[in-house]
Design an enzyme around this catalytic site. Structure first.
Site, PDB file in Angstrom:
ATOM      1  N   GLU A  35       0.794  -1.034  -0.302  1.00 22.24           N
ATOM      2  CA  GLU A  35       0.402   0.069  -0.160  1.00 22.24           C
ATOM      3  C   GLU A  35       1.066   1.039   0.362  1.00 22.24           C
ATOM      4  O   GLU A  35       1.400   1.486   0.858  1.00 22.24           O
ATOM      5  CB  GLU A  35      -1.094  -0.209   1.424  1.00 22.24           C
ATOM      6  CG  GLU A  35      -1.706   0.961   0.882  1.00 22.24           C
ATOM      7  CD  GLU A  35      -2.819   1.241   2.197  1.00 22.24           C
ATOM      8  OE1 GLU A  35      -3.014   1.144   3.545  1.00 22.24           O
ATOM      9  OE2 GLU A  35      -3.414   2.718   2.392  1.00 22.24           O
ATOM     10  N   ARG A 262       4.220 -13.405   9.612  1.00 26.50           N
ATOM     11  CA  ARG A 262       5.126 -12.009   9.482  1.00 26.50           C
ATOM     12  C   ARG A 262       6.821 -11.454  10.134  1.00 26.50           C
ATOM     13  O   ARG A 262       6.754 -12.753  11.333  1.00 26.50           O
ATOM     14  CB  ARG A 262       4.290 -11.492  10.651  1.00 26.50           C
ATOM     15  CG  ARG A 262       4.975  -8.825  10.646  1.00 26.50           C
ATOM     16  CD  ARG A 262       3.523  -8.496  11.727  1.00 26.50           C
ATOM     17  NE  ARG A 262       1.954  -8.158   9.955  1.00 26.50           N
ATOM     18  CZ  ARG A 262       2.546  -7.691   9.167  1.00 26.50           C
ATOM     19  NH1 ARG A 262       3.523  -6.853   9.421  1.00 26.50           N
ATOM     20  NH2 ARG A 262       2.276  -7.060   8.191  1.00 26.50           N
ATOM     21  N   LYS A 272       4.639   0.818   8.316  1.00 25.00           N
ATOM     22  CA  LYS A 272       4.005   2.003   7.916  1.00 25.00           C
ATOM     23  C   LYS A 272       3.924   3.332   8.879  1.00 25.00           C
ATOM     24  O   LYS A 272       4.079   4.387   9.209  1.00 25.00           O
ATOM     25  CB  LYS A 272       3.642   2.471   6.602  1.00 25.00           C
ATOM     26  CG  LYS A 272       4.777   1.303   5.691  1.00 25.00           C
ATOM     27  CD  LYS A 272       3.653   1.715   4.483  1.00 25.00           C
ATOM     28  CE  LYS A 272       4.200   0.917   3.532  1.00 25.00           C
ATOM     29  NZ  LYS A 272       2.613  -0.376   3.521  1.00 25.00           N
TER      30      LYS A 272
END
Ligand code: ATP
Ligand code: MG
Length: 558
Positions: A35, A262, A272
């Site tokens: 994203e 992850r 982020k």
């Protein structure tokens, strides 16, 4: 065969299994879907190496897809930064794609869902929807708008789309199962209204598709065979499949979502959103601040693509979330730079040495090897003269036998130069050493082959000739956080764990060859660590970032 299987990670095993049953080699297709709401970080590097690595292994295309469905958070500059970082890591994508390019198709599919009675416009507030959905142990109940007619749904959805309906007045929900044990299946929201300008579509769209309604459908449009995401999306898989059930036609390939763990890195953050806070609140200067675990921060710090890729591949893909100690990343860059970086001499905390028996106005140029690990790196000339700098901590008036550096009455070798002996020193009123007086043995020049030059002395020090020294700024970085997992404490904010000493700036002196280095060049300051020329360097003054020390200085402390 069994042997081969052991060397495959579980993701590769899934692919191999599919190649035997449902898939052909030609049908393999992967994607990396960031994203554009910030810069890529070291966690993303794992996902990049996984997806692009599979592309290389199976000779399959890999798309770079921007998952740009939230105009409130996304910006074009992040798109550019992400592209630069993926390229810098050394990967090339087959197609550059944007979820926003599929807005029209997604909208048309949503109309189909509405017409099939599989989606409806809900006008409840988000609190009301949350209430009505129940809890994991309690089934949801139908809201008052669940049975709106197809015509009414189409009209209201159109008003959402044109912006006639106020922002937030309605959402579009898939009509699935309010009693499902999976909360995500209890009529998930698939569209919301946002009257915000989008970085690519501008003000054209007032409805924006939610992640679940976008991701699998984008995979389907691009005909991605395997869509790898992190473990938190495991419960989303059922929904991913439900949406595809409504859409997949005959011969078209049906994408598969599979999950891997992850990657978390100690003493930093890999999110982020959280990294954005460090930038916004001025804790660091920018996204590419060399203390940031972003790809751009690591690049500026002096990390190489190989160091990052070796780190990511060395850890591999896991099925359980894991915290990797940052020292592993540091090890990886040290190992890579040891092979690649030229050696130079620089002194970070100088104290003056005068060689009393060396001619006053003489400067000698001594041969110095650039990298003993790499003979092809050649050599350079280093000036030697009467007045030198050495590190303050390399001298003591008195010290025990284990101190192999310079002490009064004893000898050390100056790297690439002569053996010197400390005769006396001068101090200021506070007792700080201001100057050390030494004598040198003129016959002991390194590499001269004389008996004196072969004489063994215990210590070897780096040094810089003052008359030819280049003054530079050196930025010494340390971990951003004092806690290994700053964002996992329930009652504390990660900001509470900031390391106040994560940046220290010093003036240092280096040999003249530092003047020839360019931005992003990395060298080893002998005995100190690896240092990279920062982009803030000017003609007048070079700035160096410490990439990493020569040893893990934290290992001793813990
Ligand atoms: P962030 O919270 O940092 O924004 P994200 O998962 O929301 O992370 P995306 O840009 O949506 O970030 O992620 C792009 C891809 O990178 C996704 O497939 C995601 O699963 C993967 N990814 C993100 N962070 C990690 C991580 N720490 N370890 C492994 N993969 C990651
Ligand atoms: Mg995200």
């Amino acid at each position: 065969m069994a042997e081969e299987k052991q060397t495959l990670n579980f993701i590769e095993q899934i692919i191999e299994e599919d190649l035997k049953t449902t898939h052909t080699k030609e049908s393999l297709y992967f994607r990396f879907p960031p994203e554009p709401n910030g810069y890529l970080h070291i966690g993303h590097a794992s996902s990049i190496c996984l997806n692009f690595g599979l592309g290389l292994k199976y000779n399959a295309p890999v798309n770079l897809r921007f998952d740009d469905t939230n105009p409130a958070k996304e910006e074009q500059r992040f798109v550019e930064a992400i592209k630069k970082d993926v390229q810098w890591l050394g990967y090339s994508w087959a197609k550059e794609c944007y979820a926003s390019d599929y807005f029209e198709q997604l909208y048309l599919w949503a109309l189909t869902l509405i017409k099939d009675g599989k989606a409806y416009v809900d006008s409840q507030s988000s609190e009301e929807i949350a209430q009505q959905k129940g809890t994991p142990t309690q089934a949801g109940v139908a809201g008052p708008y669940r049975d709106r007619s197809v015509e009414e749904n189409l009209t209201l959805f159109e008003q959402m789309k044109t912006g006639e309906a106020p922002q937030g007045a309605h959402v579009l929900r898939a009509k699935i199962d309010l009693k499902s044990t999976n909360m995500l299946m209890r009529d998930p929201v698939i569209y919301r209204t946002l009257h915000t300008s989008h970085h690519r579509t501008g003000t054209k769209w007032k409805i924006f598709p939610m992640y679940d309604w976008t991701h699998g459908e984008s995979d389907y449009i691009e005909q991605i065979s395997h869509s790898f995401c992190t473990l938190e999306f495991l419960p989303h898989r059922e929904l991913y499949d439900w949406f595809l059930d409504q859409l997949v036609e005959g011969s078209k390939l049906r994408p598969k979502q599979r999950e891997f763990a992850r990657r978390n890195l100690s003493h930093t953050l890999v999110s982020k959103r959280k990294l954005a806070r460090l930038v916004q609140e001025g804790v660091v200067a920018s996204w590419d601040d060399p203390r940031m675990p972003t790809i751009s921060g690591l690049r500026r710090r002096g990390y190489t693509p190989d160091a990052i890729k070796n780190f990511a591949q060395g850890i591999g893909v896991g099925k359980r979330d894991n915290l990797i100690d940052v020292s592993r990343l540091e090890f990886s860059v040290r190992e890579d730079l040891n092979k690649k970086a030229n050696r130079v001499m620089a002194v970070l905390d100088p104290v003056k040495v005068t060689i009393t028996n060396y001619p006053q106005d003489q400067t000698e140029w001594l041969e110095a090897e650039n990298n003993q690990e790499d003979p092809s790196a050649g050599s350079r000339q280093v000036p030697f003269s009467k007045e030198l700098y050495i590190e303050r901590e390399d001298f003591r008036e008195e010290a025990n036998k284990k101190f192999f550096r310079l002490k009064l009455g004893k000898e050390v070798r100056l790297k690439n130069a002569y053996i010197i002996k400390a005769e006396s020193c001068e101090k200021d009123p506070e007792g700080n050493i201001t100057e050390i007086f030494c004598t040198y043995d003129p016959k002991s020049k390194s590499g001269s082959g004389t008996q004196e030059s072969l004489r063994k002395v215990k210590g070897t020090l780096h040094w810089v000739a003052i008359n030819k020294a280049v003054e530079v700024e050196v930025r010494l970085y340390d971990r951003l956080f004092t806690d290994p997992s700053p964002d996992t404490h329930k009652d504390k904010d990660f900001m509470d764990f900031l390391n106040p000493n994560s940046l220290q700036v010093v003036t240092a002196y280096g040999e003249p060859s530092l003047g020839d280095l360019k931005i992003e060049d990395t060298v080893q300051f002998q005995r100190l660590g690896y240092f990279t020329v920062d982009l803030q360097s000017t003609k007048e003054k070079k700035v160096f970032n410490r990439t990493v020390g020569l040893r893990d200085s934290w290992a001793k402390l813990t």
